[in-house]
Design an enzyme around this catalytic site. Sequence first.
Site, PDB file in Angstrom:
ATOM      1  N   HIS A 239      40.044  -8.019 -94.149  1.00 42.00           N
ATOM      2  CA  HIS A 239      38.897  -7.672 -95.264  1.00 42.00           C
ATOM      3  C   HIS A 239      37.636  -7.498 -94.771  1.00 42.00           C
ATOM      4  O   HIS A 239      36.903  -6.603 -95.130  1.00 42.00           O
ATOM      5  CB  HIS A 239      38.987  -9.086 -96.110  1.00 42.00           C
ATOM      6  CG  HIS A 239      38.149  -8.913 -97.213  1.00 42.00           C
ATOM      7  ND1 HIS A 239      38.114  -8.975 -98.300  1.00 42.00           N
ATOM      8  CD2 HIS A 239      36.584  -9.270 -97.037  1.00 42.00           C
ATOM      9  CE1 HIS A 239      37.101  -8.953 -99.350  1.00 42.00           C
ATOM     10  NE2 HIS A 239      36.323  -8.938 -98.427  1.00 42.00           N
ATOM     11  N   GLU A 240      36.973  -8.430 -93.686  1.00 45.72           N
ATOM     12  CA  GLU A 240      35.814  -8.192 -93.077  1.00 45.72           C
ATOM     13  C   GLU A 240      35.811  -6.750 -92.477  1.00 45.72           C
ATOM     14  O   GLU A 240      34.567  -6.055 -92.406  1.00 45.72           O
ATOM     15  CB  GLU A 240      35.473  -9.393 -92.400  1.00 45.72           C
ATOM     16  CG  GLU A 240      35.434 -10.706 -92.775  1.00 45.72           C
ATOM     17  CD  GLU A 240      34.615 -10.759 -94.258  1.00 45.72           C
ATOM     18  OE1 GLU A 240      33.547 -10.179 -94.156  1.00 45.72           O
ATOM     19  OE2 GLU A 240      34.922 -11.444 -95.051  1.00 45.72           O
TER      20      GLU A 240
END
Length: 155
Positions: free
Chosen positions: A67-68
């Site tokens: 996600h990051e």
Amino acid sequence: MTQEELQFIVEEVSLSYFKRPFLHEARFNPRLRTTGGRYLLHTHDIEINPKQYEAFGKEELISIIKHELCHYHLHIQKRGYKHRDKDFKDLLSQVGGARYCKSLSNERISSKRRYTIECTSCSIKYIRKRKLNLSRYACGRCGGKLRMIKMDIDH
């Protein structure tokens, strides 16, 4: 898990899923409470909540890293890196990252204090999380004076 192991995992996930290197710093940040991780726009670093790894293991950690890294790679490429952007949603689904992290339900995020306030005229009770300056407020039902009758602290 150490910071060096986290850095290695982030670099490995970046190369295997995104086919691009991660050239900045990844670190654990124990002050994160309500999120699994965050991407810092100005430094391009990634911070991960260590409690997520402790509670849910390596699979959830990798999902948060994906996600990051979506934020990271899209921001570097000057494409839509925000949650609402189509580029972000498409890339996140391609790599199989988590849209949201799992909840750490054992930690209460809300305030642990409860204030019970009573109207001196009609005796209605109000329960509040935040303390009020009672001289500035009046009862919503009858306009009477308010007084603090109990302050609970949950442990």
